[in-house]
Design a protein around this motif. Sequence first.
Motif, PDB file in Angstrom:
ATOM      1  N   LYS A 171      -7.614   2.772  -3.955  1.00 60.22           N
ATOM      2  CA  LYS A 171      -8.798   3.722  -4.528  1.00 60.22           C
ATOM      3  C   LYS A 171      -9.059   3.628  -5.997  1.00 60.22           C
ATOM      4  CE  LYS A 171      -7.338   4.802  -0.666  1.00 60.22           C
ATOM      5  NZ  LYS A 171      -7.548   5.132   0.529  1.00 60.22           N
ATOM      6  N   ASN A 207      -6.316  14.420   0.793  1.00 59.76           N
ATOM      7  CA  ASN A 207      -7.316  14.029   1.833  1.00 59.76           C
ATOM      8  C   ASN A 207      -6.766  14.705   3.153  1.00 59.76           C
ATOM      9  OD1 ASN A 207      -8.317  12.351   3.872  1.00 59.76           O
ATOM     10  ND2 ASN A 207      -7.044  10.595   3.434  1.00 59.76           N
ATOM     11  N   TYR A 267      -2.948  13.722   6.208  1.00 61.90           N
ATOM     12  CA  TYR A 267      -3.203  12.201   6.500  1.00 61.90           C
ATOM     13  C   TYR A 267      -2.503  11.590   7.527  1.00 61.90           C
ATOM     14  CZ  TYR A 267      -3.999   7.183   5.199  1.00 61.90           C
ATOM     15  OH  TYR A 267      -4.301   6.096   5.687  1.00 61.90           O
ATOM     16  N   GLY A 294       0.998  -1.137  -0.006  1.00 60.04           N
ATOM     17  CA  GLY A 294      -0.012  -0.039   0.179  1.00 60.04           C
ATOM     18  C   GLY A 294       0.764   1.345   0.028  1.00 60.04           C
ATOM     19  N   ALA A 295       0.149   2.431  -0.226  1.00 60.87           N
ATOM     20  CA  ALA A 295       0.932   3.479  -0.069  1.00 60.87           C
ATOM     21  C   ALA A 295       1.242   3.920   1.444  1.00 60.87           C
ATOM     22  CB  ALA A 295      -0.160   4.598  -0.324  1.00 60.87           C
ATOM     23  N   THR A 296       0.702   3.068   2.476  1.00 66.40           N
ATOM     24  CA  THR A 296       0.952   3.392   3.884  1.00 66.40           C
ATOM     25  C   THR A 296       2.622   2.889   4.039  1.00 66.40           C
ATOM     26  OG1 THR A 296      -1.249   3.065   4.317  1.00 66.40           O
ATOM     27  CG2 THR A 296       0.329   2.882   5.881  1.00 66.40           C
ATOM     28  N   TYR A 303      -5.123   9.272  -4.863  1.00 59.86           N
ATOM     29  CA  TYR A 303      -6.499   9.891  -5.551  1.00 59.86           C
ATOM     30  C   TYR A 303      -6.148  10.327  -6.979  1.00 59.86           C
ATOM     31  CZ  TYR A 303      -7.927   9.216  -0.997  1.00 59.86           C
ATOM     32  OH  TYR A 303      -8.428   8.454   0.694  1.00 59.86           O
ATOM     33  N   LYS A 314      -3.945  -3.781  -0.494  1.00 54.09           N
ATOM     34  CA  LYS A 314      -2.783  -2.930  -0.061  1.00 54.09           C
ATOM     35  C   LYS A 314      -1.379  -3.246  -1.170  1.00 54.09           C
ATOM     36  CE  LYS A 314      -2.351  -1.282   3.310  1.00 54.09           C
ATOM     37  NZ  LYS A 314      -2.863   0.217   3.731  1.00 54.09           N
ATOM     38  N   SER A 363      -1.055   4.215  -5.145  1.00 54.37           N
ATOM     39  CA  SER A 363      -1.607   2.678  -4.956  1.00 54.37           C
ATOM     40  C   SER A 363      -2.903   2.405  -5.575  1.00 54.37           C
ATOM     41  CB  SER A 363      -1.858   2.845  -3.240  1.00 54.37           C
ATOM     42  OG  SER A 363      -3.232   2.114  -2.743  1.00 54.37           O
ATOM     43  N   ASP A 371       2.103  11.982  -2.532  1.00 58.17           N
ATOM     44  CA  ASP A 371       1.008  11.170  -2.178  1.00 58.17           C
ATOM     45  C   ASP A 371      -0.092  11.177  -3.254  1.00 58.17           C
ATOM     46  OD1 ASP A 371      -0.796   9.543  -1.196  1.00 58.17           O
ATOM     47  OD2 ASP A 371      -0.681   9.870   0.848  1.00 58.17           O
TER      48      ASP A 371
END
Length: 401
Positions: A246, A184, A135, A108-110, A215, A254, A243, A212
């Motif tokens: 979305k 976000n 975020y 994931g982007a996380t 979106y 993820k 990622s 990031d």
Amino acid sequence: MQAIPGAWRRTATGAGLLGPDGSPAPTIFAEMTALAARTGAINLGQGFPDEDGPSQILEVARQAIADGVNQYPPGRGIGDLRAAIAEHQQRFYGIDLDPEREVLVTAGATEALAATLLALLDGPDDEVVVFEPFYDSYAACVALAGARLVPVPLAWPDFQPDLDDLRRAVTDRTRIILVNDPHNPTGAVFSDEVRTEIVRLAERHDAIIVTDEVYEHLVFDGVRHRPLAAEPGAAQRTVSISSGGKTFSATGWKIGWVSGPAALVDAVLAVKQFLTYVNGAPFQPAIAAGLRLPDEFFAEIAATLQRKRDLLGDGLRAAGLEVAVSRGSYFTVADAASLGATDAQEFCRALPERAGVVAIPLTAFVTPANRARYATLVRFAACKRVEVLTEASVRLSSLSR
Ligand code: PMP
Ligand code: GLN
């Protein structure tokens, strides 16, 4: 028991999640989704779709599992996904990437954000400029890295930073300018002036730009996303993160990625390989298939979400809230002050009882010192089925009675 030592404490503090009794609280997303489950309220809090993405992508993942794609993929991600990411950057943005050296698949982007921040920051002298509200993982990871967060405020209702604030924030201590666009929680898409100034300041102060862009395909009103890496002079100092969660309505898969100059990607990999090493073997070919879908798919998801943004916005206005029009992302911010609210957190905790809807207070996305500025603002997610948004609007209309 004695307080447990370790970096968890500054991480939780950085995220504003260390409770008064010294224990870590869950994230606002976990808290609000649990509240929705407990009360049966409609969950317009945590941003996840309530419908699956394209069936052909789901089928690729099913087939991959059946075909035995169930062991560790390569450390940088399967070659076909890295090729698909490079093709996607070329097709949509004209960005040229070497899939062998300039692309890295992450959990994931996380994880991409965590690995990038941990890799590129080195202690208390390093500063990270972020746009506030931000975020939640940004402040947590900057704190975990032991670095300093420097917030630049975004103000209601257009949520564009003031260029003088930005100039004051970026100095020779700035290691990273972290830019989430589309944004976000506000739904902002940054203006040309802001984009140009970010790149100019990064060059002047020799800072790295980390983007990031989760979106990237959810931008409205005929506007197309433009990565900062495509700005003149930016590519050599930019780490771009995105990622599939979305874009393909698969937030639980993820699969994210990092792209940028080989030396920066190598630095991120040096940390990433000890966080998860790798993840999601059967989902990687599925996301590769998704990234190769025709242009119409990408146009359609933006158009569909735009209609949902409009539906949600109408419902919020009818309920008596003031609405900031979202330009992209899953989210719309509304001001509950017009309903007499003075504290968005209290407003959101009471909302399931009052109206059967869950939303997120913007104060969850800001540093404690700056909470007053966002005290009555609330984030609502539009990524739900039309019937669900319609029902939420009916429920919210009870607020104005
Ligand atoms: N960045 C932003 C701005 C997000 O909204 C999210 C979550 N949805 C993430 C990063 C995390 O993305 P992922 O689920 O791919 O880890
Ligand atoms: N990105 C999602 C949101 O902003 C939440 C992801 C999470 O729960 N960490 O709602």
